[in-house]
Design a protein around this motif. Structure first.
Motif, short mmCIF file in Angstrom:
data_model
loop_
_atom_site.label_atom_id
_atom_site.label_comp_id
_atom_site.label_asym_id
_atom_site.label_seq_id
_atom_site.Cartn_x
_atom_site.Cartn_y
_atom_site.Cartn_z
N MET A 1 -0.54 -4.38 0.71
CA MET A 1 -1.83 -3.93 1.24
C MET A 1 -1.84 -2.41 1.38
SD MET A 1 -3.26 -6.79 3.94
CE MET A 1 -1.84 -6.81 5.02
N ARG A 2 -0.68 -1.82 1.70
CA ARG A 2 -0.60 -0.35 1.76
C ARG A 2 -0.63 0.25 0.36
NH1 ARG A 2 3.30 -1.73 5.73
NH2 ARG A 2 4.99 -1.37 4.21
N LYS A 3 0.14 -0.35 -0.56
CA LYS A 3 0.24 0.17 -1.91
C LYS A 3 -1.11 0.19 -2.63
CE LYS A 3 2.56 -0.77 -6.35
NZ LYS A 3 3.53 -1.65 -7.04
N HIS A 4 -1.89 -0.88 -2.43
CA HIS A 4 -3.17 -1.01 -3.13
C HIS A 4 -4.33 -0.81 -2.17
CE1 HIS A 4 -1.20 -2.48 -6.81
NE2 HIS A 4 -0.44 -3.23 -6.02
N ALA A 5 -4.14 0.05 -1.20
CA ALA A 5 -5.17 0.24 -0.17
C ALA A 5 -6.53 0.61 -0.76
CB ALA A 5 -4.71 1.32 0.82
N ALA A 6 -6.54 1.46 -1.78
CA ALA A 6 -7.81 1.89 -2.35
C ALA A 6 -8.55 0.73 -2.99
CB ALA A 6 -7.57 3.00 -3.37
N ILE A 7 -7.82 -0.13 -3.69
CA ILE A 7 -8.44 -1.30 -4.32
C ILE A 7 -8.96 -2.26 -3.26
CG2 ILE A 7 -7.96 -3.38 -5.66
CD1 ILE A 7 -8.46 -0.98 -7.39
N PHE A 8 -8.16 -2.48 -2.21
CA PHE A 8 -8.60 -3.38 -1.15
C PHE A 8 -9.83 -2.82 -0.43
CE2 PHE A 8 -4.17 -5.15 -1.29
CZ PHE A 8 -4.55 -6.43 -1.61
N GLN A 9 -9.88 -1.53 -0.23
CA GLN A 9 -11.06 -0.92 0.38
C GLN A 9 -12.28 -1.13 -0.50
OE1 GLN A 9 -9.86 3.14 1.01
NE2 GLN A 9 -8.33 2.59 2.55
N ARG A 10 -12.09 -0.99 -1.80
CA ARG A 10 -13.20 -1.23 -2.73
C ARG A 10 -13.62 -2.70 -2.69
NH1 ARG A 10 -12.94 -0.36 -9.31
NH2 ARG A 10 -14.91 -1.44 -9.77
N ALA A 11 -12.65 -3.60 -2.63
CA ALA A 11 -12.96 -5.04 -2.59
C ALA A 11 -13.80 -5.38 -1.36
CB ALA A 11 -11.67 -5.86 -2.60
N ALA B 1 -8.73 -7.30 3.06
CA ALA B 1 -7.44 -7.30 2.37
C ALA B 1 -6.55 -8.48 2.73
CB ALA B 1 -6.71 -5.97 2.64
N PRO B 2 -6.40 -8.86 4.01
CA PRO B 2 -5.49 -9.98 4.32
C PRO B 2 -5.88 -11.29 3.65
CG PRO B 2 -6.01 -8.73 6.31
CD PRO B 2 -6.93 -8.23 5.24
N VAL B 3 -7.17 -11.52 3.47
CA VAL B 3 -7.62 -12.76 2.83
C VAL B 3 -7.19 -12.80 1.37
CG1 VAL B 3 -9.67 -14.08 2.14
CG2 VAL B 3 -9.55 -13.04 4.42
N ILE B 4 -7.44 -11.71 0.65
CA ILE B 4 -7.05 -11.65 -0.76
C ILE B 4 -5.53 -11.68 -0.89
CG2 ILE B 4 -7.27 -10.34 -2.91
CD1 ILE B 4 -9.68 -8.89 -1.57
N THR B 5 -4.85 -10.96 -0.02
CA THR B 5 -3.40 -10.86 -0.10
C THR B 5 -2.72 -12.19 0.15
OG1 THR B 5 -3.51 -8.56 0.62
CG2 THR B 5 -1.37 -9.64 0.80
N ALA B 6 -3.24 -12.98 1.06
CA ALA B 6 -2.65 -14.30 1.33
C ALA B 6 -2.73 -15.18 0.09
CB ALA B 6 -3.35 -14.96 2.51
N PHE B 7 -3.88 -15.19 -0.58
CA PHE B 7 -3.98 -15.96 -1.82
C PHE B 7 -3.04 -15.41 -2.88
CE2 PHE B 7 -8.47 -17.18 -0.49
CZ PHE B 7 -8.17 -18.53 -0.33
N TRP B 8 -2.97 -14.10 -3.00
CA TRP B 8 -2.09 -13.44 -3.98
C TRP B 8 -0.64 -13.87 -3.75
CZ3 TRP B 8 -1.24 -7.41 -3.91
CH2 TRP B 8 -0.68 -7.00 -5.12
N ALA B 9 -0.25 -13.93 -2.50
CA ALA B 9 1.12 -14.32 -2.17
C ALA B 9 1.37 -15.79 -2.45
CB ALA B 9 1.41 -14.01 -0.70
#
Length: 395
Positions: free
Chosen positions: A100-110, A118-126
């Motif tokens: 979430m830190r590494k891709h902060a800009a993309i998550f902000q855009r999302a 970000a946590p919702v997308i990241t949980a699925f990603w994981a």
């Protein structure tokens, strides 16, 4: 981590500027090459090129391992506590925060463009691919051709095979080298071809949607898809709570919805954060009244559209709350559950009593939970929808 995610949605008509006959009317079985010729004919009728269809289907073949996987999905038989402990590891928590830190800009855009945090997308990603590390090694075209040709669920998979041809035409799928899950999902958040065609996002600006190797593409595409499932911007999805022993347990479950303030009046209290007083919510007890308890808000329904498994859904939603700062759940001391054989016995006994449990398969699905709740009420037991050896013995 793949389950039978979103296959009910796979029967949607191909909406990416295509027309044609309904997927449910398409044939299955028979000679495989003749079947593929029919798929090509349908693809061309829907506006795709014959060259793209030939390129996609020329070397397609039946994969018997795909058929075996389709008929044996044992992960559904794990309890919520067992499954969530297995998939929400310290590794995934640490790497989730780091990503979430590494891709902060993309998550902000999302979140800005689609409203999905970000946590919702990241949980699925994981949960789906360990942040892209384990995407599956099944040839995607073979998997979809196999499941389309198989007569168990052709209406679900044939549109996805047409979607794969569309991706080939667009240059976003290599039929010889693109691999993914056994059910045809592709990429870092495991999406079906039709969904990628409908919601694909070019996050890195290279002119293509490559959900396998481009994290920006995969994350933005996932966010767009989650939004399409009905995600409500700025609202919670799941919240752990404590529940008084005096509660009417029959009110727990997705069949009952009350405002957060109403649940609080009944003695339900948050373990973290504040209950949203105006939002409707359902109280869910994945392992009965003695196990963890959660309020499921409207956004929880999006998880059920992503994956119809209650255990996966609740684990994914809980994982996202952890990534957002929630503490580890209070696991309580739930009553022992049933083995697969015992669950089948229970389902058969309930069916014999006239309850609709769906298929007698040893899996605690929504229909079985509902039947358990009803028979618990009939027997004067706490109606928390959690089947136990005691209940089985009473039937």
């Amino acid at each position: 981590m793949r389950l039978h995610r979103r296959l009910a949605l796979a029967a949607l008509a191909a909406g990416f500027a295509m027309t044609g006959t309904a997927a449910s009317a398409q044939p299955c079985g028979g000679d495989f090459r003749q079947f593929l010729a029919g798929v090509k004919q349908e693809a061309v009728a829907k506006g795709l090129s014959a060259n793209a269809a030939d390129k996609a289907l020329a070397n397609a073949q039946i994969d018997q391992t795909v058929l075996a996987r389709d008929r044996s999905q044992s992960v559904f038989r794990l309890t919520f506590l067992d499954f969530s402990k297995k998939v929400i590891s310290s590794y995934r928590m640490q790497n989730g925060a780091a990503n979430m830190r590494k891709h902060a800009a993309i998550f902000q855009r999302a979140e800005r463009e689609f409203g999905v945090p970000a946590p919702v997308i990241t949980a699925f990603w994981a949960l789906e691919t360990d942040f892209g590390a384990v995407q599956g090694d099944f040839n995607t075209v073979n998997a979809l051709a196999t499941l389309s040709h198989d007569c168990r669920r052709p209406a679900l998979f044939r549109p996805q095979l047409i979607g794969a041809i569309a991706m080939v035409q667009k240059g976003d799928l290599d039929p010889a080298r693109t691999t993914g899950a056994w059910a045809g999902e592709i990429g870092q958040v495991q999406m079906l071809p039709q969904d990628i065609m409908l919601y694909g996002q070019d996050g890195d600006g290279d002119g293509h949607v490559n959900v396998k190797t481009s994290a920006p593409d995969a994350l933005l595409t996932g966010a767009a898809f989650i939004q399409s499932l009905g995600w409500r911007r700025g609202e919670p999805w799941l919240q752990e709570v404590t529940v008084p022993s005096s509660l009417n347990w029959a009110d727990a479950g997705l069949h009952v919805s009350r405002s957060g303030s109403e649940w609080q009046r009944l003695g339900v209290q948050p373990r973290w954060g504040e209950i949203s007083p105006e939002l409707p919510a359902s109280l869910i007890l994945p392992q009965g009244r003695k196990g963890p308890a959660f309020l499921a808000y409207p956004n929880y329904a999006v998880y059920l559209k992503w994956n119809q498994s209650f255990v996966y859904t609740t684990s994914a939603a809980y994982f996202a709350t952890r990534l957002a700062g929630a503490p580890v759940y209070a696991q309580g001391n739930p009553d022992p559950g049933l083995s697969q054989d015992q669950m089948k016995q229970l389902q058969q006994k309930l069916a014999d009593r006239g309850y609709d449990v769906g298929k007698v398969d040893g899996i605690l699905g929504a229909q079985t939970r509902a039947a358990v709740r009803q028979v618990q009420q009939q027997l004067g037991m706490p109606a928390d929808a959690w089947p136990t050896p005691d209940l089985l013995a009473r039937l």
